[in-house]
Design a protein around this motif. Structure first.
Motif, short mmCIF file in Angstrom:
data_model
loop_
_atom_site.label_atom_id
_atom_site.label_comp_id
_atom_site.label_asym_id
_atom_site.label_seq_id
_atom_site.Cartn_x
_atom_site.Cartn_y
_atom_site.Cartn_z
N ARG A 155 0.86 -1.17 0.00
CA ARG A 155 0.00 0.00 0.00
C ARG A 155 0.90 1.23 0.00
O ARG A 155 1.89 1.27 0.73
N PRO A 156 0.58 2.24 -0.82
CA PRO A 156 1.41 3.44 -0.84
C PRO A 156 1.42 4.11 0.52
O PRO A 156 0.44 4.02 1.26
N ASP A 157 2.53 4.77 0.84
CA ASP A 157 2.60 5.46 2.13
C ASP A 157 1.61 6.62 2.15
O ASP A 157 1.41 7.29 1.14
N PRO A 158 1.00 6.85 3.31
CA PRO A 158 0.08 7.98 3.43
C PRO A 158 0.80 9.29 3.20
O PRO A 158 1.98 9.42 3.53
N PRO B 117 -0.69 -3.33 5.94
CA PRO B 117 0.11 -4.49 5.53
C PRO B 117 1.50 -4.47 6.17
O PRO B 117 1.97 -3.41 6.59
N ALA B 118 2.11 -5.64 6.18
CA ALA B 118 3.45 -5.76 6.77
C ALA B 118 4.43 -4.79 6.12
O ALA B 118 5.34 -4.28 6.78
N THR B 119 4.22 -4.51 4.83
CA THR B 119 5.16 -3.63 4.12
C THR B 119 5.10 -2.19 4.62
O THR B 119 5.95 -1.39 4.28
N SER B 120 4.08 -1.85 5.41
CA SER B 120 3.98 -0.49 5.96
C SER B 120 4.61 -0.40 7.34
O SER B 120 4.56 0.64 7.98
N ASP C 65 13.36 6.48 1.15
CA ASP C 65 12.22 7.18 0.53
C ASP C 65 10.86 6.71 1.02
O ASP C 65 9.85 6.99 0.39
N ARG C 66 10.82 6.02 2.09
CA ARG C 66 9.52 5.65 2.67
C ARG C 66 9.11 6.73 3.67
O ARG C 66 9.94 7.48 4.18
N ARG C 67 7.79 6.79 3.96
CA ARG C 67 7.34 7.78 4.94
C ARG C 67 6.09 7.28 5.64
O ARG C 67 5.37 6.44 5.16
N ASN C 68 5.89 7.85 6.83
CA ASN C 68 4.68 7.57 7.61
C ASN C 68 4.44 6.07 7.82
O ASN C 68 3.38 5.55 7.52
N MET C 69 5.47 5.42 8.31
CA MET C 69 5.37 3.99 8.57
C MET C 69 5.08 3.75 10.06
O MET C 69 5.03 4.70 10.85
#
Length: 586
Positions: A252-255, A282-285, A360-364
RNA sequence: CGGGGCGUGGCGCAGUCUGGUAGCGCGCCUGCUUUGGGAGCAGGAAGUCGGGGGUUCGAAUCCCUCCGCCCCGACCA
């Protein structure tokens, strides 16, 4: 008669085939090698090679010798029993743990059983090599190796005593080593090719280790213990331990938004799976945080929730081969939070390593370092700083770095490994020669191994069916079995004897099944032990006709008895190219 | 090292729970018959029931202990 070699009459040989497989053999090669009477177990990880196995192994060794000799390697032989001193000089007496068999002689002097021979060949080399004019050198041997495996398994696959072809090269410079390495690469491809293996050379780059290079030769098989990562499109291939791939995108895309981290209650939710189910993401978040101990200090390791840590990669990054997970008490001391709730935000004084998949990930979501609390809106780089590196184990469906196409994981058996050693042994053990300008320099070394028995097990894994094994002609213990259907028929017996002696005289490895058994028993046994061709003399002997059956395909054709030996020799030649008749890598 | 399973003629197994002096199939030996995909009949040989200790009138079986082997995991210079 005796001058024509040994008599290979089944009735006189010890070929103890079993109708039923011993209960504790699970993998195909183990089961079949036992059933077909190739091997018998002495104890865990120790096997006796009976006549058939020994014949097969000798053929494999012969192929190895031919190809090693062809690259100018010289065969030597060193003792399997080593004094501790040489291992102490290289530092490996300490570095290697329980894997080494150690023993004392009657005077109490320490020894070990050799598990590899770098120390011994370096010992010889330093006593003799004086000048660059004596280089390069390639020395090899085929010899027993001993490893006190914590868990021997799968028949001959993982044992405590096995046969290894090991070779060592000494060169004046890197260019020389490169050449020695290339020669070995090509020789190994020819060896495994001639043995009929479907094999894959995989890159086993050892990362930041000063450009040293290594390559493993893998035989794909579900019975293997290693994983092979490959991309069909780009040709990328690597051992799982070393494979670098691009992770699949998050589920799922990051919020969007840039709110600060926000604590929320997660009572009793410790694993990614539990938290994920609880918060509906999801686990990916999620960010998986592991606290490890490297060089005596805590290191926090961050991965995407669905990813697995690669112990080998972490060991490389931390430069500590013995990194381990922190104990719960250490965790409390250093982080002040229990297992399941640790996270990178606000974590003071602990080095943080983050996997590249978090760039580059955010809001996890991550642990809050408080019991029963997690944080959302955690953005790497903003809410915590970390060193971003590759720490993740590649998985099926990841994308190839170059082509962007999916990679796949397959199990495989490692049959060979070639390695650019560098100066480790020449320097630690004082091997030096004078170069062209009279300066004393340490030669650069390479080391190269082949597991001889693993060629056999790998081949059985790749070449078997319900009836038994169907080994390639080049390594099968016999090339042909001559089977008279009914020994009481004088004509059949005479024809079989004729074919047998013609083949023997022609140098074919032929077995005569002269047992007073019914035809069915002989056929079943021949199929079980995997003889590539069978010459059957039966009901059409009166017309001067015998049959030739190919084990692998089951195809049978009628041939006049006079021509049987000639036809078989042609079939054998076609099936098993000799030295120099095969090409390089697949 | 953690978890699980197993140990009974050569091989595969039953018997163990519920104690009563060991059985089946294959293989092996002898004879006769049979003879193109693991033959049939008849007769026969072969077992410290992993070792040790204990309980019992009596132990393959119950208890204690040790050993070995297999599988999963950890580990694998």
């Amino acid at each position: 008669m005796a001058r024509h070699g040994p008599s290979m009459r089944w009735s006189r040989l010890f070929l103890p085939t079993l109708r039923e497989a011993p209960a504790d053999a699970e993998v195909a090669s183990h089961r079949l090698l036992l059933r077909a009477g190739y091997i018998r177990q002495l104890s865990a990880g120790l096997y006796c090679y009976l006549f058939l196995a020994q014949r097969s192994l000798r053929k494999i060794e012969r192929i190895i010798r031919e190809e090693m000799d062809a690259i100018g390697a010289q065969e030597i032989y060193t003792p399997e029993l080593h004094p501790a001193e040489v291992w102490k000089e290289s530092g490996r007496w300490q570095a290697i743990g329980d894997d080494m068999f150690r023993l004392k002689d009657r005077w109490g002097r320490e020894h070990c059983l050799g598990m590899t021979e770098e120390e011994v060949v370096t010992f010889i080399a330093r006593g003799e090599l004086r000048s660059y004019k004596q280089l390069p050198q390639i020395w090899y041997q085929i010899q027993a190796k001993f490893r006190d495996e914590p868990r021997p398994k799968s028949g001959l696959m993982r044992v405590r005593r096995f046969t290894m072809k090991d070779s060592y090269t000494f060169d004046i410079d890197r260019a020389g080593l490169d050449e020695a390495y290339r020669k070995h690469y090509r020789a190994y491809c020819r060896i495994f090719g001639r043995c009929g293996l479907d094999f894959v050379p995989v890159d086993a780059h050892s990362g930041p280790m000063g450009g040293s290079e290594s390559c493993e030769f893998m035989v794909p098989s579900p019975a293997g213990e290693d994983w092979l990562v490959e991309c069909r499109e780009s040709g990328y291939r690597a051992n799982l331990e070393k494979a670098v791939t691009v992770a699949r995108p998050p589920e799922r895309p990051d919020p969007v938004g840039s709110g600060p981290p926000e604590e929320f209650a997660t009572p009793g939710k410790r694993t990614i799976e539990e938290v994920s189910e609880f918060d509906g993401l999801p686990a990916t978040s999620h960010i998986k945080a592991l606290v490890m101990v490297a060089n005596g200090k805590p290191v926090m390791v961050l991965l995407r929730g669905d990813h697995q840590l690669s112990a080998v990669k972490l060991a490389e990054q931390t430069e500590d081969p013995h990194v381990r997970p922190a104990h719960p008490e250490e965790l409390q001391d250093w982080i002040g939070a229990p297992v399941g709730f640790v996270g990178p935000v606000g974590c003071q004084g602990v080095e943080v390593l983050a996997d590249n998949a978090l760039v580059d990930r955010r809001n996890m979501v991550a642990g809050a370092n408080r019991t029963d609390r997690h944080l959302r809106n955690v953005t790497p780089g903003r809410d915590f700083s970390a060193r971003f590196v590759d720490l993740r184990e590649a998985e099926d469906g990841d994308l190839d770095v170059e082509s962007g196409m999916p990679v796949h994981r397959r199990k495989a058996i490692e049959v060979g490994h070639i390695f650019k050693l560098g100066y480790k042994y020449s320097e630690s053990m004082g091997l030096r020669v004078l170069d062209q300008r009279g300066r004393s320099i340490a030669p650069i070394m390479g080391s190269y191994g082949i597991g001889v028995e693993r060629i056999l097990t790998g081949s059985v894994e790749q070449n078997h069916d319900r009836r038994g094994m169907s080994l390639p002609v080049s390594i099968a213990p016999f090339e042909v079995v001559v089977t008279p259907v009914n020994l009481k028929h004088a004509a059949q017996r005479a024809a079989a004897e004729r074919i047998y002696s013609e083949l023997s005289a022609a140098g074919v490895d032929v077995l005569l099944d002269d047992r007073a058994e019914r035809a069915g028993v002989k056929f079943k046994d021949a199929d079980l032990i995997g003889v590539p061709f069978r010459a059957t003399v039966g009901r059409r002997v009166g017309e001067g006709i015998a049959e030739i059956t190919t084990r692998r395909t089951g195809a049978t054709k009628n041939v006049t008895i006079e021509r049987v030996a000639t036809v078989l020799q042609r079939l054998i030649r076609e099936a098993a190219p000799a030295a120099g008749e095969t090409n390089g890598p697949p």
